[in-house]
Design a protein around this motif. Sequence first.
Motif, short mmCIF file in Angstrom:
data_model
loop_
_atom_site.label_atom_id
_atom_site.label_comp_id
_atom_site.label_asym_id
_atom_site.label_seq_id
_atom_site.Cartn_x
_atom_site.Cartn_y
_atom_site.Cartn_z
N ALA A 585 7.60 -17.52 9.27
CA ALA A 585 8.17 -16.68 10.53
C ALA A 585 9.34 -17.65 10.96
O ALA A 585 10.13 -16.88 11.35
CB ALA A 585 7.07 -16.36 11.37
N ALA A 586 9.11 -18.84 11.06
CA ALA A 586 10.12 -19.74 11.75
C ALA A 586 11.57 -19.51 10.95
O ALA A 586 12.59 -19.35 11.61
CB ALA A 586 9.72 -21.07 11.99
N LEU A 589 12.98 -16.36 11.45
CA LEU A 589 13.77 -16.05 12.86
C LEU A 589 14.76 -16.94 13.01
O LEU A 589 15.81 -16.56 13.63
CB LEU A 589 12.79 -16.59 13.92
N LYS A 590 14.91 -18.20 12.39
CA LYS A 590 16.11 -18.92 12.27
C LYS A 590 17.16 -18.17 11.81
O LYS A 590 18.40 -18.01 11.90
CB LYS A 590 15.90 -20.35 11.83
N HIS A 592 17.66 -14.91 11.32
CA HIS A 592 17.98 -13.89 12.37
C HIS A 592 18.91 -14.41 13.18
O HIS A 592 20.01 -13.75 13.68
CB HIS A 592 16.89 -13.28 12.99
N GLU A 593 18.67 -15.58 13.81
CA GLU A 593 19.49 -16.12 14.88
C GLU A 593 20.89 -16.32 14.32
O GLU A 593 21.83 -16.33 14.93
CB GLU A 593 18.82 -17.36 15.47
N ALA A 623 7.94 -20.51 15.70
CA ALA A 623 8.49 -18.97 15.80
C ALA A 623 8.09 -18.51 17.02
O ALA A 623 8.47 -17.23 17.50
CB ALA A 623 7.95 -18.24 14.58
N GLY A 625 5.71 -16.26 19.66
CA GLY A 625 4.91 -14.80 19.70
C GLY A 625 3.53 -14.91 20.35
O GLY A 625 3.31 -16.19 20.98
N HIS A 637 6.40 -9.68 11.14
CA HIS A 637 7.03 -8.98 12.45
C HIS A 637 8.75 -9.54 12.30
O HIS A 637 9.62 -8.93 12.54
CB HIS A 637 6.64 -9.61 13.56
N SER A 638 8.86 -10.80 11.92
CA SER A 638 10.04 -11.64 11.75
C SER A 638 11.03 -10.89 10.75
O SER A 638 12.19 -10.42 10.78
CB SER A 638 10.14 -13.06 11.48
N LEU A 641 12.12 -7.62 12.01
CA LEU A 641 13.26 -7.67 12.64
C LEU A 641 14.43 -7.37 11.98
O LEU A 641 15.57 -7.14 12.54
CB LEU A 641 13.01 -8.81 13.73
#
Length: 714
Positions: A585-586, A589-590, A592-593, A623, A625, A637-638, A641
């Motif tokens: 997940a981390a 998310l990275k 995504h950023e 991550a 949450g 979830h990530s 997204l």
Amino acid sequence: MSTPYPFTAVVGQTDLRLALLLNAVSPAVGGVLVRGEKGTAKSTAVRALSALLPQVDVVSGCRFSCAPTAPDPACPDGPHEPGPGGLRPARMVELPVGASEDRLVGALDIERALAEGVKAFEPGLLADAHRGILYVDEVNLLHDHLIDLLLDAAAMGASYVEREGVSVRHAARFLLVGTMNPEEGELRPQLLDRFGLTVEVAASREPAQRVEVVRRRLAYEDDPAGFATRWAGDEHEVRARVVAARALLPKVSLGDTALLQIAATCAGFEVDGMRADIVMARTATALAAWAGRTDVRKEDVRQAALLALPHRRRRNPFDAPGLDEDMLDRILDGFPDEEPEPDPEPEPEGPDDGGPGDGGPDGGPGGTPPQDGGSEDPGPPAEAPEAPESPGCGEAPAEAPETPQPAAQENAGPEQAAVRAAEPFRTKMLSVPGLGEGASGRRSRARTAHGRTTGAQRPRGHLTKLHLTATIQAAAPHQKARGRDGRGLVIRKDDLRQATREGREGNLVLFVVDASGSMAARQRMSAVKGAVLSLLLDAYQRRDKVGLITFRGATAELALPPTSSVDAAAARLEQLPTGGRTPLAAGLLKAHEVLRIERLRDPSRRPLLVVVTDGRATSAGNAGGRTDSSPRELAGHSARLLQAGGVASVVVDCESGPVRLGLADVLARDLGGPAVTLDGLRADSLAGLVKNVRTAVASTASPHSSSNSNRRVA
């Protein structure tokens, strides 16, 4: 016009100054490519070179710089009668990276041609650079269609402009000089070979020399005119030496021994084609003329090889250009030494003697001003090794200690040493669905300035690609109202239509690589690195930007921000260790950023996310949450997204062994993209064909495809 920085005031950079001056002596050498880090006086030295070139004799009033003694019979401003002309300074024309095709080659005025019947042509930068210098800063970032035009002009010595049945041709012979920072991407091999010489530059590590650089730069900025005046004597002497070397050049003899040395050197380093032999011969001849000799010696051949061969030797895709000097010496030592001729006026070596910029009115590193400004220009080739601050050819590994290493990570577990990547292979085509408008490239479909015509629209700015049929159709209904008398269509500006074309674009390929302990099982990481290296090679060939995110232990790291330097990504990948838990997940998310920020910087470049993992998620990492969510739920979830943000994704499934959990398929479903195995990624694999991310997107949208939850492409 501001006063340029004097060429002779450049500190150090012996090889760079020598290569530029050799091209000033003999333009047939073919130009210079300057590679190096930012802030190393690359552009300063190139821009200062034009002041040292002899003046050019041109036909008065000719926009294409025809020579009075031999005017171009096809000159658009001609015909010219042979006769006396006028002198003007040699031009240095800069080609901006973002220039249009019309700005480079010139353009016909379509509006006047249609409305007035006038064949009007406006010359471009290639016409301005004829018999001068064409300088391209950041040449590795130049668009492909401009590179193609440069290649054509360099090969034929002429520029051709074709617009709707009207043809214009003019001479375009120029000295091509380019500068680039290798960290921002490499140059296409076809254009790379067009540069006669190449030099690597780097900032000096000597404090005294760095102080002198700062001192001279500050003095120049305080009083540019006064600074240039103090160096005027040195500039005049170097200019005179260039003129003398040009006059001596036709008298230089290139003997059979020197030719054999050149041929043996090119054959020994397995360079392709014969251009290297020709460039070496011209460079060695120019070196002899620059040294004031009429014979070519072994040291001339050696120096010519160091300048002409590093970017031409056969090498692997991600190897830095360079030359094995020990091998070069062994090849040349196989030839008997020619009888040496005594040097007519040997000059004693001193700490500040050896080239422009090593001393001057401001005082050298030792504080002693020069007494004989002319002795400060680059001397014979034997003086080239005087620049210890410049890295030798092939010394790229010296930069490795500067690569930041990952910090210690919580729950990282026992870290395993980095393994070497397996041999790269040719991969299948991965592309982004839809039609983009991004940078020129070779991956996904896009509206581009080149390609097949797909329609027409009103021009948004200057008309460049006329759609003739659509223009006539727009004008036809108004002919009676405009009083047409039968002699032809009455065309107005509002009738003009621009052709819309479809070609290929380059994308941002962001790699998210799982470096956890599970990836090290059964020595899987070597195959994974080989697959990513293969995708990087594919991205280099398709002119993409790339980025690299790794995740292991408790964190995800941006190992390489999005860049055009595929070499840098390959180097970071090679040093990647493995170990610890799997914060999937981390990593997502990275990604995504990073993509969010890149979308703000370059909104027209569409991303392609390539997640390389076995699909396991054993740690939430950083991550965040809900605390009651499992690592697997956070990863899902990530992923959703990213899918909601319209990011096209591909999952490279690294799972192996007889028992397969299929977790990568679940991740691919959450991302809305296909999953492909390591074996299925190969272009010659029989497992299946990865044609397009669009296939998976279409299957997801289809109501009849819900039962096919895996959507594996393999």
